[in-house]
Scaffold this motif. Structure first.
Motif, short mmCIF file in Angstrom:
data_model
loop_
_atom_site.label_atom_id
_atom_site.label_comp_id
_atom_site.label_asym_id
_atom_site.label_seq_id
_atom_site.Cartn_x
_atom_site.Cartn_y
_atom_site.Cartn_z
N ASN A 1 0.78 -1.38 0.02
CA ASN A 1 -0.25 0.18 -0.27
C ASN A 1 0.51 1.11 -0.33
OD1 ASN A 1 -1.50 2.55 0.13
ND2 ASN A 1 -2.40 1.58 2.35
N PRO A 2 0.96 1.49 -1.07
CA PRO A 2 1.85 2.71 -1.26
C PRO A 2 1.47 3.97 -0.23
CG PRO A 2 0.67 2.89 -3.16
CD PRO A 2 0.46 1.61 -2.19
N SER A 3 0.19 4.16 0.23
CA SER A 3 -0.48 5.58 0.71
C SER A 3 -0.27 5.60 1.94
CB SER A 3 -1.94 5.37 0.07
OG SER A 3 -1.21 6.00 -0.73
N SER A 4 -0.24 4.02 2.79
CA SER A 4 0.44 4.24 4.30
C SER A 4 1.56 5.01 4.58
CB SER A 4 0.86 2.48 4.81
OG SER A 4 1.80 1.66 4.56
N GLY A 5 1.97 4.47 5.67
CA GLY A 5 2.94 5.84 6.74
C GLY A 5 4.51 4.80 6.43
N VAL A 6 4.24 3.60 5.80
CA VAL A 6 5.22 2.77 5.94
C VAL A 6 6.23 2.47 4.68
CG1 VAL A 6 6.22 0.27 6.52
CG2 VAL A 6 4.30 1.66 7.94
N PRO A 7 7.43 2.67 4.85
CA PRO A 7 8.07 2.74 3.40
C PRO A 7 7.95 1.27 2.65
CG PRO A 7 9.62 3.48 4.90
CD PRO A 7 8.33 2.64 5.63
#
Lengths: 153, 299
Positions: free
Chosen positions: A8-14
């Protein structure tokens, strides 16, 4: 690719952290066994629709951690020797035990009328500080509750 | 060894009358990378791209693309031989069929890769007999990308490549961007879709009102950028904006919210010393950074 999910690109996790965790998890649950090959970097990049440099970084770092072996021109394999493979086997066992305990806990809380969302938030909050200290990312980390700002990057 | 730069500009500026479309833009784009060029509609993305391609003269400033001077018309022709550009409107020769367009383009490029051409026609299931103007937007983009791939361009410049595409076609186009870079092409694509830039780009350049407001790697945003929020007992005005790393401060009554690019520990210490009753550190997404950067460009 059914082995790995699209990050998921939009989570805060790289994205590279998400992918590393997925591969580690796949080894832990036995979806990837010691000695088995991983998809070629470019193939993985195309199928997950993420940057090939990201996949390369993940493979490199997991090699550094002893989970994967990279053979030049051949590809990446799950390491089949050393502590990691044994650890992974042990982890499979302890994860199964933990899964049972979590299932019981969730059932008990539901019986007491706690909703799924509330359980999720409680677990996240419990995990929050430990993950920050480990250098990971917590959804929220309440620093007021801790004596120092330890672990904040 | 340092990566050679495929795009390098210094103080690039474009005025339309008194309107400043692009202002003092200095960009570096590394070879072999995917760079997302992010900004709202009207932020100056297309004007920048048109200047890079030598299609429009800058009011001020200089630029090199693949080592060619963008202000030199002769260099620009040779430069464009090695660049594939897919315009925002994906304009192609409408009167040709897909097959005719491919044959027409092939004739200009001696190093044309026939295997790639055949593979992509199959993969996209392109109707060779259909005229270009009857193609869907997604198929137009795919056709344009086929031409770019088969001619072996070194640099792919895409102006809003996913604009107007449905989610499935968008994912296909992004997959091609990823493949292009894996094959050694450098990709520079503009977009106002934050999620797609986060998904595939190595670096993000963000412009607002013609000015560069962010130039960083995607991972660096997630690893180093944080929102620090202090809650105070009384309505509070903070001088925290002066600290290094502070990009933006929002004060809402008793709550002071700071967007930080680094120096988080000191910002937390400052808020505590300033007698905040609670200080939280939250991760941020590129979207937060984008929204936090709009309107902050120093005029």
């Amino acid at each position: 690719m059914s082995l790995l999910l699209k990050p998921n690109p939009s989570s805060g996790v790289p994205i590279y952290v998400q992918l590393k965790e997925q591969i580690r998890h796949a080894v832990e649950i036995g979806a990837l066994r010691p000695g088995e090959p991983l998809p070629a970097m470019r193939l993985m990049a195309e199928q997950l629709v993420i940057n090939a440099n990201t996949v390369a970084r993940v493979y490199r770092e997991l090699e550094g951690e002893g989970l994967l072996v990279l053979r030049h021109g051949v590809g990446a394999f799950v390491s089949d020797f050393g502590p990691v493979a044994q650890q992974a086997a042990a982890r499979t066992g302890s994860l199964n035990t933990a899964r049972g305990e979590v299932r019981d806990l969730v059932r008990r809380l539901r019986d007491e009328g706690v909703t799924s969302d509330e359980i999720r938030r409680l677990v996240e909050a419990e995990l929050g500080q430990g993950r920050m200290a480990a250098g990971g990312l917590a959804p929220t980390a309440r620093l007021a509750a801790t004596p120092a700002t330890r672990g904040v990057p | 060894m340092m990566q050679p730069m495929v795009i390098e500009t210094k103080g690039l500026t474009k005025h339309y009358g008194s309107f400043e479309a692009v202002n003092d833009l200095s960009l570096l784009v590394e070879s072999g990378s995917i760079t997302g060029f992010l900004g709202q509609n009207g932020a100056g993305k297309s004007s920048t791209i048109r200047m890079l391609l030598g299609m429009m003269r800058p009011t001020r400033g200089t630029g090199q693309v693949l080592g060619f001077d963008i202000a030199d018309p002769a260099a620009s022709v040779r430069m464009r031989q090695r660049i594939a550009y897919v315009a925002e409107d994906k304009r192609l020769f409408d009167y040709m069929t897909v097959g005719q367009l491919i044959a027409f383009t092939r004739a200009f490029f001696p190093s044309w890769c026939h295997d790639t051409e055949r593979e992509l026609i199959d993969e996209f299931r392109l109707p060779l007999e259909l005229s270009i103007k009857k193609l869907s937007k997604g198929m137009r983009t795919q056709t344009a990308l086929l031409l770019a791939f088969a001619r072996g361009a070194e640099l792919l410049i895409l102006d809003e490549p996913t604009e107007g595409l449905d989610p499935v076609s968008t994912e296909k186009v992004l997959g091609l961007v990823v493949r292009a870079a894996a094959n050694g092409m450098s990709v520079f694509f503009s977009s106002h879709q934050i999620a797609e830039v986060e998904q595939v780009a190595d670096r993000v350049l963000m412009i607002d009102s013609g000015r560069l407001v962010l130039d960083t790697s995607i991972d660096s945003v997630k690893e180093h950028f944080r929102r620090v929020r202090g809650v105070f007992a009384e309505p509070h005005d903070s001088a925290i904006g002066a600290l290094p790393g502070v990009r933006r401060v929002d004060v809402d009554g008793r709550i002071v919210s700071v967007m930080a690019s680094h120096n988080v520990n000191e910002i937390v210490r400052y808020l505590r010393a300033d007698s905040a009753t609670n200080v939280e550190v939250l991760p941020v997404t590129l979207k937060d950074v984008l929204l936090g950067s709009i309107g902050t460009a120093k005029r």
